[in-house]
Design an enzyme around this catalytic site. Sequence first.
Site, PDB file in Angstrom:
ATOM      1  N   ILE A 272       0.839  -1.210   0.000  1.00 47.61           N
ATOM      2  CA  ILE A 272       0.000   0.000   0.000  1.00 47.61           C
ATOM      3  C   ILE A 272       0.870   1.255   0.000  1.00 47.61           C
ATOM      4  CG2 ILE A 272      -1.925   1.203   1.106  1.00 47.61           C
ATOM      5  CD1 ILE A 272      -2.638  -1.461   2.484  1.00 47.61           C
TER       6      ILE A 272
ATOM      7  N   LEU B 297      12.997  -2.526   4.427  1.00 51.46           N
ATOM      8  CA  LEU B 297      13.145  -3.532   3.363  1.00 51.46           C
ATOM      9  C   LEU B 297      13.178  -4.946   3.952  1.00 51.46           C
ATOM     10  CD1 LEU B 297      15.590  -1.788   0.846  1.00 51.46           C
ATOM     11  CD2 LEU B 297      13.093  -1.796   0.872  1.00 51.46           C
TER      12      LEU B 297
ATOM     13  N   THR C 235      -6.134  -0.996  10.663  1.00 51.51           N
ATOM     14  CA  THR C 235      -6.897  -2.005   9.923  1.00 51.51           C
ATOM     15  C   THR C 235      -8.226  -2.285  10.621  1.00 51.51           C
ATOM     16  OG1 THR C 235      -6.935  -4.386   9.489  1.00 51.51           O
ATOM     17  CG2 THR C 235      -5.411  -3.668  11.176  1.00 51.51           C
ATOM     18  N   ASP C 236      -9.196  -2.736   9.837  1.00 51.32           N
ATOM     19  CA  ASP C 236     -10.488  -3.110  10.441  1.00 51.32           C
ATOM     20  C   ASP C 236     -10.341  -4.341  11.346  1.00 51.32           C
ATOM     21  OD1 ASP C 236     -10.057  -5.032   8.471  1.00 51.32           O
ATOM     22  OD2 ASP C 236     -12.052  -4.868   7.576  1.00 51.32           O
ATOM     23  N   GLU C 237      -9.208  -5.053  11.222  1.00 52.23           N
ATOM     24  CA  GLU C 237      -9.043  -6.286  11.997  1.00 52.23           C
ATOM     25  C   GLU C 237      -8.940  -6.014  13.499  1.00 52.23           C
ATOM     26  OE1 GLU C 237      -6.529  -9.276  10.223  1.00 52.23           O
ATOM     27  OE2 GLU C 237      -6.753  -8.372   8.250  1.00 52.23           O
TER      28      GLU C 237
ATOM     29  N   TYR D 215      -1.317 -10.327  14.941  1.00 57.55           N
ATOM     30  CA  TYR D 215      -1.226  -9.166  14.041  1.00 57.55           C
ATOM     31  C   TYR D 215      -2.201  -8.077  14.469  1.00 57.55           C
ATOM     32  CZ  TYR D 215      -2.517  -6.277   9.992  1.00 57.55           C
ATOM     33  OH  TYR D 215      -2.833  -5.218   9.177  1.00 57.55           O
TER      34      TYR D 215
ATOM     35  N   SER E 218      -1.377  -6.395  17.706  1.00 56.70           N
ATOM     36  CA  SER E 218      -0.285  -5.413  17.632  1.00 56.70           C
ATOM     37  C   SER E 218      -0.769  -4.104  16.993  1.00 56.70           C
ATOM     38  CB  SER E 218       0.914  -5.992  16.864  1.00 56.70           C
ATOM     39  OG  SER E 218       0.599  -6.157  15.502  1.00 56.70           O
ATOM     40  N   LYS E 219      -1.653  -4.216  16.009  1.00 54.39           N
ATOM     41  CA  LYS E 219      -2.174  -2.993  15.378  1.00 54.39           C
ATOM     42  C   LYS E 219      -3.087  -2.235  16.359  1.00 54.39           C
ATOM     43  CE  LYS E 219      -1.681  -1.796  11.617  1.00 54.39           C
ATOM     44  NZ  LYS E 219      -0.610  -0.941  11.013  1.00 54.39           N
TER      45      LYS E 219
ATOM     46  N   PRO F  42      -4.968 -23.020  -2.248  1.00 56.71           N
ATOM     47  CA  PRO F  42      -5.244 -23.453  -0.877  1.00 56.71           C
ATOM     48  C   PRO F  42      -6.297 -22.584  -0.181  1.00 56.71           C
ATOM     49  CG  PRO F  42      -3.178 -22.240  -0.964  1.00 56.71           C
ATOM     50  CD  PRO F  42      -3.706 -22.264  -2.351  1.00 56.71           C
TER      51      PRO F  42
ATOM     52  N   ARG G  31     -14.776 -11.204   3.691  1.00 56.76           N
ATOM     53  CA  ARG G  31     -13.942 -10.005   3.787  1.00 56.76           C
ATOM     54  C   ARG G  31     -14.575  -8.914   2.912  1.00 56.76           C
ATOM     55  NH1 ARG G  31     -12.432 -12.592   7.383  1.00 56.76           N
ATOM     56  NH2 ARG G  31     -10.338 -13.294   7.932  1.00 56.76           N
TER      57      ARG G  31
ATOM     58  N   ASN H 132     -14.556 -15.899   0.846  1.00 59.03           N
ATOM     59  CA  ASN H 132     -13.269 -16.247   0.223  1.00 59.03           C
ATOM     60  C   ASN H 132     -13.446 -17.167  -0.985  1.00 59.03           C
ATOM     61  OD1 ASN H 132     -11.953 -14.770   2.156  1.00 59.03           O
ATOM     62  ND2 ASN H 132     -11.507 -16.525   3.468  1.00 59.03           N
TER      63      ASN H 132
HETATM   64  P1  NAD Z   1       3.363  -4.820   3.407  1.00 64.83           P
HETATM   65  O1  NAD Z   1       3.711  -5.975   4.286  1.00 64.83           O
HETATM   66  O2  NAD Z   1       3.198  -5.044   1.949  1.00 64.83           O
HETATM   67  O3  NAD Z   1       4.458  -3.677   3.578  1.00 64.83           O
HETATM   68  C1  NAD Z   1       4.986  -3.313   4.810  1.00 64.83           C
HETATM   69  C2  NAD Z   1       6.218  -2.464   4.555  1.00 64.83           C
HETATM   70  O4  NAD Z   1       6.714  -2.026   5.816  1.00 64.83           O
HETATM   71  C3  NAD Z   1       7.355  -3.225   3.872  1.00 64.83           C
HETATM   72  O5  NAD Z   1       7.910  -2.419   2.860  1.00 64.83           O
HETATM   73  C4  NAD Z   1       8.371  -3.461   4.988  1.00 64.83           C
HETATM   74  O6  NAD Z   1       9.700  -3.522   4.516  1.00 64.83           O
HETATM   75  C5  NAD Z   1       8.125  -2.256   5.864  1.00 64.83           C
HETATM   76  N1  NAD Z   1       8.469  -2.480   7.281  1.00 64.83           N
HETATM   77  C6  NAD Z   1       8.085  -3.497   8.081  1.00 64.83           C
HETATM   78  N2  NAD Z   1       8.583  -3.329   9.313  1.00 64.83           N
HETATM   79  C7  NAD Z   1       9.281  -2.176   9.303  1.00 64.83           C
HETATM   80  C8  NAD Z   1      10.014  -1.454  10.277  1.00 64.83           C
HETATM   81  N3  NAD Z   1      10.123  -1.907  11.528  1.00 64.83           N
HETATM   82  N4  NAD Z   1      10.603  -0.298   9.920  1.00 64.83           N
HETATM   83  C9  NAD Z   1      10.503   0.169   8.658  1.00 64.83           C
HETATM   84  N5  NAD Z   1       9.837  -0.470   7.685  1.00 64.83           N
HETATM   85  C10 NAD Z   1       9.217  -1.621   8.004  1.00 64.83           C
HETATM   86  O7  NAD Z   1       2.052  -4.214   4.055  1.00 64.83           O
HETATM   87  P2  NAD Z   1       0.812  -3.501   3.364  1.00 64.83           P
HETATM   88  O8  NAD Z   1      -0.171  -4.519   2.956  1.00 64.83           O
HETATM   89  O9  NAD Z   1       1.308  -2.515   2.380  1.00 64.83           O
HETATM   90  O10 NAD Z   1       0.196  -2.743   4.621  1.00 64.83           O
HETATM   91  C11 NAD Z   1       0.673  -1.452   4.976  1.00 64.83           C
HETATM   92  C12 NAD Z   1      -0.075  -0.984   6.212  1.00 64.83           C
HETATM   93  O11 NAD Z   1      -1.471  -0.977   5.970  1.00 64.83           O
HETATM   94  C13 NAD Z   1       0.139  -1.883   7.427  1.00 64.83           C
HETATM   95  O12 NAD Z   1       0.297  -1.063   8.543  1.00 64.83           O
HETATM   96  C14 NAD Z   1      -1.140  -2.693   7.516  1.00 64.83           C
HETATM   97  O13 NAD Z   1      -1.417  -3.033   8.844  1.00 64.83           O
HETATM   98  C15 NAD Z   1      -2.147  -1.718   6.957  1.00 64.83           C
HETATM   99  N6  NAD Z   1      -3.323  -2.322   6.295  1.00 64.83           N
HETATM  100  C16 NAD Z   1      -3.143  -3.266   5.320  1.00 64.83           C
HETATM  101  C17 NAD Z   1      -4.271  -3.798   4.682  1.00 64.83           C
HETATM  102  C18 NAD Z   1      -4.122  -4.810   3.576  1.00 64.83           C
HETATM  103  O14 NAD Z   1      -5.136  -5.341   3.099  1.00 64.83           O
HETATM  104  N7  NAD Z   1      -2.924  -5.090   3.091  1.00 64.83           N
HETATM  105  C19 NAD Z   1      -5.549  -3.382   5.057  1.00 64.83           C
HETATM  106  C20 NAD Z   1      -5.672  -2.423   6.069  1.00 64.83           C
HETATM  107  C21 NAD Z   1      -4.559  -1.898   6.671  1.00 64.83           C
HETATM  108  P1  TYD Z   2      -5.327 -12.531   3.771  1.00 67.42           P
HETATM  109  O1  TYD Z   2      -5.134 -12.044   2.383  1.00 67.42           O
HETATM  110  O2  TYD Z   2      -4.194 -13.203   4.453  1.00 67.42           O
HETATM  111  O3  TYD Z   2      -5.879 -11.298   4.616  1.00 67.42           O
HETATM  112  P2  TYD Z   2      -6.508 -11.265   6.130  1.00 67.42           P
HETATM  113  O4  TYD Z   2      -6.200 -12.512   6.825  1.00 67.42           O
HETATM  114  O5  TYD Z   2      -5.790 -10.091   6.705  1.00 67.42           O
HETATM  115  O6  TYD Z   2      -7.965 -11.027   5.933  1.00 67.42           O
HETATM  116  O7  TYD Z   2      -6.545 -13.544   3.772  1.00 67.42           O
HETATM  117  C1  TYD Z   2      -7.836 -13.174   3.300  1.00 67.42           C
HETATM  118  C2  TYD Z   2      -8.763 -14.317   3.584  1.00 67.42           C
HETATM  119  O8  TYD Z   2      -8.379 -15.417   2.752  1.00 67.42           O
HETATM  120  C3  TYD Z   2      -8.679 -14.823   5.004  1.00 67.42           C
HETATM  121  O9  TYD Z   2      -9.987 -15.187   5.448  1.00 67.42           O
HETATM  122  C4  TYD Z   2      -7.802 -16.049   4.921  1.00 67.42           C
HETATM  123  C5  TYD Z   2      -8.083 -16.578   3.535  1.00 67.42           C
HETATM  124  N1  TYD Z   2      -6.944 -17.269   2.879  1.00 67.42           N
HETATM  125  C6  TYD Z   2      -7.106 -18.549   2.339  1.00 67.42           C
HETATM  126  O10 TYD Z   2      -8.202 -19.140   2.393  1.00 67.42           O
HETATM  127  N2  TYD Z   2      -6.039 -19.130   1.746  1.00 67.42           N
HETATM  128  C7  TYD Z   2      -4.822 -18.544   1.667  1.00 67.42           C
HETATM  129  O11 TYD Z   2      -3.847 -19.142   1.123  1.00 67.42           O
HETATM  130  C8  TYD Z   2      -4.660 -17.222   2.213  1.00 67.42           C
HETATM  131  C9  TYD Z   2      -3.342 -16.514   2.146  1.00 67.42           C
HETATM  132  C10 TYD Z   2      -5.753 -16.625   2.799  1.00 67.42           C
END
Ligand code: NAD
Ligand code: TYD
Length: 441
Positions: free
Chosen positions: A106, A129, A233-235, A258, A261-262, A313, A322, A357
């Site tokens: 993101i 990184l 996150t909504d989680e 996870y 921690s958020k 899987p 979701r 899913n």
């Molecule tokens: P991601 O795992 O793709 O990217 C995380 C980035 O943070 C990576 O580039 C990593 O190198 C960097 N990072 C991790 N720990 C670090 C540290 N200690 N110091 C500096 N950099 C660090 O994650 P994402 O999916 O892009 O999510 C970004 C944010 O959005 C997260 O905070 C996540 O909780 C939140 N979020 C994600 C989703 C989703 O669907 N992916 C939804 C809602 C909120």
């Molecule tokens: P994920 O993308 O890991 O996001 P989150 O757990 O944060 O919602 O998973 C989305 C949904 O898909 C979650 O209910 C778990 C399910 N899932 C599978 O069924 N198989 C998979 O291999 C993965 C990665 C996720």
Amino acid sequence: MKTSEVLLNIRRSFKLTQEEMANKLMVTRQAVSRWENGDTVPSTDTLKIISMIFNVSINHLLGQYNNDICHYCGAPIDKIKSGVHSEIFKGEAMKNILVTGGAGFIGSNFIQYMLTSKIHNNIINLDALTYAGNLENLSTVKDSPKYTFVKGNICDGKLLDEIFTKYDIDIVVNFAAESHVDRSIIEPDIFVKSNVIGTHVLLEIAKKHWKKKPEDKYDREYKSGVKFIQISTDEVYGTLSYTGLFTEETPLAPNSPYSASKASADMFVRSYHETFGMPVNITRCSNNYGPYQFPEKLIPLMINNCINNKPLPVYGVGAQVRDWLYVEDHCTAIYAVMMNGISGEIYNIGGNNEMKNIDVVKFLISELGKTDNLIQYVKDRPGHDMRYAIDNNKITSELDWSPAYTFKQGMKKTIDWYLTNSEWMNRVITGEYEHYYSKMY
Ligand code: NAD
Ligand code: TYD
């Protein structure tokens, strides 16, 4: 510049008809009339009001969006930090934004969005990184003079201190985090370090640099224009059963390491607002999908496996629900919060697009011309949240944001991106990912 010229600039750049323009101007009537009635140079207040209403920078209003030269004195905007322009440019136009975790999914989409469509910002990207961070995600913007990359960890207070001093940071957008639920089940420690301790270190350093009197614990005054935006996150709300939606008032009840921690990080951000008066916002978004997402998450993992005819899987029977949002819509929402979010407020962000899913997986199978034979039902995730669904009324009504993409449109862009970027995928799935995948499935 005359009012009429500025108004013409606005009309041209927004392609507004005279009538649409008149409607918009109703709201700004007071500001504009002050300007028309004799202000030769528009006042800062006038410019601020108009720029807020049109959601653009002041430079844009002044027609200076092509060359970044100050209309009044001809100086490069980047250099203007004092004098008559300081309030205007510091307040609305040029912001130094520290994006943490900007090499992830993101964060990299957000940086590209900011640098291509909101040009009046300097972006400093601090990223450790980890396996999820990939500088290749930023290849389109890496040479921009408004972009700087710093490799480092948000837990490193000394480095953060240097960054705040060197780049005079106005806004923090904290994406940096360990982000995958399945990994948090295997290795929770790192989630506490990056997500909780890292956020706390960032808050401390921001407080030190932004507070007018950092040594006075009763002083609640901050430099103008600063803000800490926590990307949550909504989680954190835990799980829903078949009905109901998460609102900003839903009590926090995280179920995975996870989300715990958020939620902890959110509590720290809240406390810095309540105790120290720090300007903050927290955003809580539903599941994102789109380009550059690491293939450990559902959608890119299934796309990659489909393309390679590998088993898909599905945990349990795939009944979990979701809400899915295209990543660009998340970026526009964060921008809306950054510009207009009320300090201290939380904003839920969601796409009104709930899906099981199994239905997501079947949708991908059909779009990629495969068959259901690829589906492999595997053991369910422990503590698996059943359903996430967002009430996004607050952000849509208060900040005038709404998602621009339907699931079909967003998925088409996403699938096309993964099909045309097979080299990106091949590079990220070697090494650490191979190891993770064989351990996980
Ligand atoms: P991601 O795992 O793709 O990217 C995380 C980035 O943070 C990576 O580039 C990593 O190198 C960097 N990072 C991790 N720990 C670090 C540290 N200690 N110091 C500096 N950099 C660090 O994650 P994402 O999916 O892009 O999510 C970004 C944010 O959005 C997260 O905070 C996540 O909780 C939140 N979020 C994600 C989703 C989703 O669907 N992916 C939804 C809602 C909120
Ligand atoms: P994920 O993308 O890991 O996001 P989150 O757990 O944060 O919602 O998973 C989305 C949904 O898909 C979650 O209910 C778990 C399910 N899932 C599978 O069924 N198989 C998979 O291999 C993965 C990665 C996720």
